[in-house]
Design a protein around this motif. Structure first.
Motif, PDB file in Angstrom:
ATOM      1  N   LEU A 148     -36.998 -12.337  20.236  1.00  0.00           N
ATOM      2  CA  LEU A 148     -35.776 -11.972  19.971  1.00  0.00           C
ATOM      3  C   LEU A 148     -34.854 -12.595  21.006  1.00  0.00           C
ATOM      4  N   GLU A 149     -33.696 -12.768  20.647  1.00  0.00           N
ATOM      5  CA  GLU A 149     -32.530 -13.463  21.726  1.00  0.00           C
ATOM      6  C   GLU A 149     -31.774 -12.185  22.137  1.00  0.00           C
ATOM      7  N   ARG A 150     -31.414 -11.277  21.287  1.00  0.00           N
ATOM      8  CA  ARG A 150     -30.606 -10.039  21.851  1.00  0.00           C
ATOM      9  C   ARG A 150     -31.009  -8.722  21.533  1.00  0.00           C
ATOM     10  N   VAL A 151     -31.180  -7.851  22.386  1.00  0.00           N
ATOM     11  CA  VAL A 151     -31.451  -6.453  22.084  1.00  0.00           C
ATOM     12  C   VAL A 151     -30.053  -5.688  22.545  1.00  0.00           C
ATOM     13  N   VAL A 152     -29.543  -4.802  21.639  1.00  0.00           N
ATOM     14  CA  VAL A 152     -28.242  -4.185  21.953  1.00  0.00           C
ATOM     15  C   VAL A 152     -28.440  -2.549  21.912  1.00  0.00           C
ATOM     16  N   LEU A 153     -27.922  -1.876  22.887  1.00  0.00           N
ATOM     17  CA  LEU A 153     -28.061  -0.399  22.834  1.00  0.00           C
ATOM     18  C   LEU A 153     -26.700  -0.018  22.728  1.00  0.00           C
ATOM     19  N   VAL A 154     -26.351   0.642  21.369  1.00  0.00           N
ATOM     20  CA  VAL A 154     -25.008   0.749  21.113  1.00  0.00           C
ATOM     21  C   VAL A 154     -24.627   2.470  21.548  1.00  0.00           C
ATOM     22  N   ALA A 155     -23.558   2.472  22.208  1.00  0.00           N
ATOM     23  CA  ALA A 155     -23.021   3.678  22.720  1.00  0.00           C
ATOM     24  C   ALA A 155     -21.774   4.008  21.821  1.00  0.00           C
ATOM     25  N   PHE A 156     -21.812   5.151  21.248  1.00  0.00           N
ATOM     26  CA  PHE A 156     -20.722   5.661  20.412  1.00  0.00           C
ATOM     27  C   PHE A 156     -19.240   6.424  21.282  1.00  0.00           C
ATOM     28  N   SER A 157     -19.729   6.635  22.426  1.00  0.00           N
ATOM     29  CA  SER A 157     -18.556   7.068  23.198  1.00  0.00           C
ATOM     30  C   SER A 157     -18.511   6.574  24.512  1.00  0.00           C
ATOM     31  N   GLU A 158     -17.635   6.734  25.266  1.00  0.00           N
ATOM     32  CA  GLU A 158     -17.773   6.077  26.729  1.00  0.00           C
ATOM     33  C   GLU A 158     -18.684   6.973  27.502  1.00  0.00           C
ATOM     34  N   GLU A 159     -18.890   8.097  27.251  1.00  0.00           N
ATOM     35  CA  GLU A 159     -19.902   9.116  28.048  1.00  0.00           C
ATOM     36  C   GLU A 159     -21.163   8.537  27.768  1.00  0.00           C
ATOM     37  N   ASP A 160     -21.278   8.290  26.367  1.00  0.00           N
ATOM     38  CA  ASP A 160     -22.622   7.915  26.143  1.00  0.00           C
ATOM     39  C   ASP A 160     -23.185   6.372  26.668  1.00  0.00           C
ATOM     40  N   ALA A 161     -21.869   5.555  26.739  1.00  0.00           N
ATOM     41  CA  ALA A 161     -22.272   4.287  27.392  1.00  0.00           C
ATOM     42  C   ALA A 161     -22.742   4.408  28.891  1.00  0.00           C
ATOM     43  N   GLN A 162     -22.033   5.522  29.696  1.00  0.00           N
ATOM     44  CA  GLN A 162     -22.256   5.556  31.092  1.00  0.00           C
ATOM     45  C   GLN A 162     -23.754   6.064  31.135  1.00  0.00           C
ATOM     46  N   ILE A 163     -24.106   7.094  30.156  1.00  0.00           N
ATOM     47  CA  ILE A 163     -25.615   7.383  30.336  1.00  0.00           C
ATOM     48  C   ILE A 163     -26.553   6.237  30.115  1.00  0.00           C
ATOM     49  N   LEU A 164     -26.143   5.295  29.379  1.00  0.00           N
ATOM     50  CA  LEU A 164     -26.991   4.426  28.933  1.00  0.00           C
ATOM     51  C   LEU A 164     -27.014   3.208  30.127  1.00  0.00           C
ATOM     52  N   ARG A 165     -25.814   3.308  30.715  1.00  0.00           N
ATOM     53  CA  ARG A 165     -25.569   2.058  32.105  1.00  0.00           C
ATOM     54  C   ARG A 165     -26.487   2.698  33.037  1.00  0.00           C
ATOM     55  N   HIS A 166     -26.518   4.144  33.409  1.00  0.00           N
ATOM     56  CA  HIS A 166     -27.104   4.841  34.490  1.00  0.00           C
ATOM     57  C   HIS A 166     -28.628   4.440  34.162  1.00  0.00           C
ATOM     58  N   ALA A 167     -28.955   4.619  32.869  1.00  0.00           N
ATOM     59  CA  ALA A 167     -30.668   4.195  32.729  1.00  0.00           C
ATOM     60  C   ALA A 167     -31.076   2.850  32.968  1.00  0.00           C
ATOM     61  N   LEU A 168     -30.028   2.035  32.733  1.00  0.00           N
ATOM     62  CA  LEU A 168     -30.511   0.600  33.063  1.00  0.00           C
ATOM     63  C   LEU A 168     -30.294   0.211  34.260  1.00  0.00           C
ATOM     64  N   ASN A 169     -29.385   0.886  35.203  1.00  0.00           N
ATOM     65  CA  ASN A 169     -29.405   0.629  36.409  1.00  0.00           C
ATOM     66  C   ASN A 169     -30.623   1.304  37.437  1.00  0.00           C
ATOM     67  N   GLN A 170     -30.822   2.378  36.832  1.00  0.00           N
ATOM     68  CA  GLN A 170     -32.151   2.868  37.583  1.00  0.00           C
ATOM     69  C   GLN A 170     -33.594   2.226  37.063  1.00  0.00           C
ATOM     70  N   ALA A 171     -33.585   1.776  35.956  1.00  0.00           N
ATOM     71  CA  ALA A 171     -34.649   0.969  35.612  1.00  0.00           C
ATOM     72  C   ALA A 171     -34.981  -0.253  36.430  1.00  0.00           C
ATOM     73  N   GLN A 172     -33.729  -1.026  36.394  1.00  0.00           N
ATOM     74  CA  GLN A 172     -33.635  -2.227  37.243  1.00  0.00           C
ATOM     75  C   GLN A 172     -34.010  -2.115  38.550  1.00  0.00           C
ATOM     76  N   HIS A 173     -33.376  -1.063  39.271  1.00  0.00           N
ATOM     77  CA  HIS A 173     -33.956  -0.914  40.707  1.00  0.00           C
ATOM     78  C   HIS A 173     -35.236  -0.292  40.991  1.00  0.00           C
ATOM     79  N   SER A 174     -35.788  -0.027  39.967  1.00  0.00           N
ATOM     80  CA  SER A 174     -37.179   0.551  40.193  1.00  0.00           C
ATOM     81  C   SER A 174     -38.296  -0.616  39.794  1.00  0.00           C
ATOM     82  N   ILE A 175     -37.725  -1.675  39.472  1.00  0.00           N
ATOM     83  CA  ILE A 175     -38.760  -3.003  39.139  1.00  0.00           C
ATOM     84  C   ILE A 175     -39.207  -3.390  40.508  1.00  0.00           C
TER      85      ILE A 175
END
Ligand code: AR6
Length: 178
Positions: free
Chosen positions: A151-178
């Motif tokens: 696959l070329e693109r995998v997208v996580l869709v947030a339906f609110s700004e609050e949900d987008a922040q939750i996803l960004r936080h998860a992604l930041n944490q995961a990338q820092h733990s690599i």
């Protein structure tokens, strides 16, 4: 290389090969994102779900499983229906939620899709705590991407700004733990 993106949008309006639907075991539609996908997808999508239920899943689609149908009027090629766990009732909601992401990715590849978008499965009506669900979504997808997906693109869709922040936080944490 496959990209993992977070986009704040209505998933029914996103031009993408595969749209994941947070369905229920009946496959016959419901509220939330499932209702929206059926509304915009229209009769062709709903009829495809009814036929699939009748021919392949008379007892319903299992929690954690994923199956594809046409996308009707959606700006997508296919809809991948997956059934998230009901947080308060499932014996192992974390494992079942990870299954939803893994099986949807596998289904997209079997369908020959190049891109896929996920809503935040189980975090609405099914009551999964949002940050925990986002952490599982990101960890499961990054693991699959590391193992290699067609696959070329995998997208996580947030339906609110609050949900987008939750996803960004998860992604930041995961990338820092690599
Ligand atoms: N685009 C993107 N995300 C959306 C949209 C949309 N148009 N609409 C809602 N969301 P839910 P679940 C988000 O309740 O918890 C249905 O009745 C929403 O903000 O749709 O898996 C089914 O038939 C939330 O973060 O799904 C099942 O019975 C997320 O999508 C049951 O609900 C998931 O919320 C499934 O419950």
């Amino acid at each position: 290389m496959t990209t993992l993106e977070i986009i704040l949008t209505d998933i029914t309006q996103l031009p993408i090969d595969g749209v994941v639907n947070a369905a229920n075991n009946s496959l016959l539609g419901g509220m939330g994102v499932d209702g929206a996908i059926h509304r915009v997808g229209g009769t062709a999508l709903t009829q495809a779900c009814q036929a699939l239920r009748h021919t392949h899943y008379p007892d319903g689609l299992a929690t954690g499983a994923a199956v594809a149908t046409c996308a009707g009027e959606l700006p997508a090629k296919r809809v991948i229906h997956t059934v998230g766990p009901v947080y308060a009732k499932d014996p192992d909601p974390q494992a079942r939620l990870a299954d939803c992401y893994r099986n949807s990715l596998r289904c997209a590849q079997e369908e020959g899709l190049r891109s896929i978008a996920f809503p935040a499965i189980s975090t609405g009506v099914y009551g999964f705590p949002k940050q925990q669900a986002a952490n599982i979504a990101v960890a499961t997808l990054l693991q699959a991407l590391r193992e290699g997906v067609a696959l070329e693109r995998v997208v996580l869709v947030a339906f609110s700004e609050e949900d987008a922040q939750i996803l960004r936080h998860a992604l930041n944490q995961a990338q820092h733990s690599i």
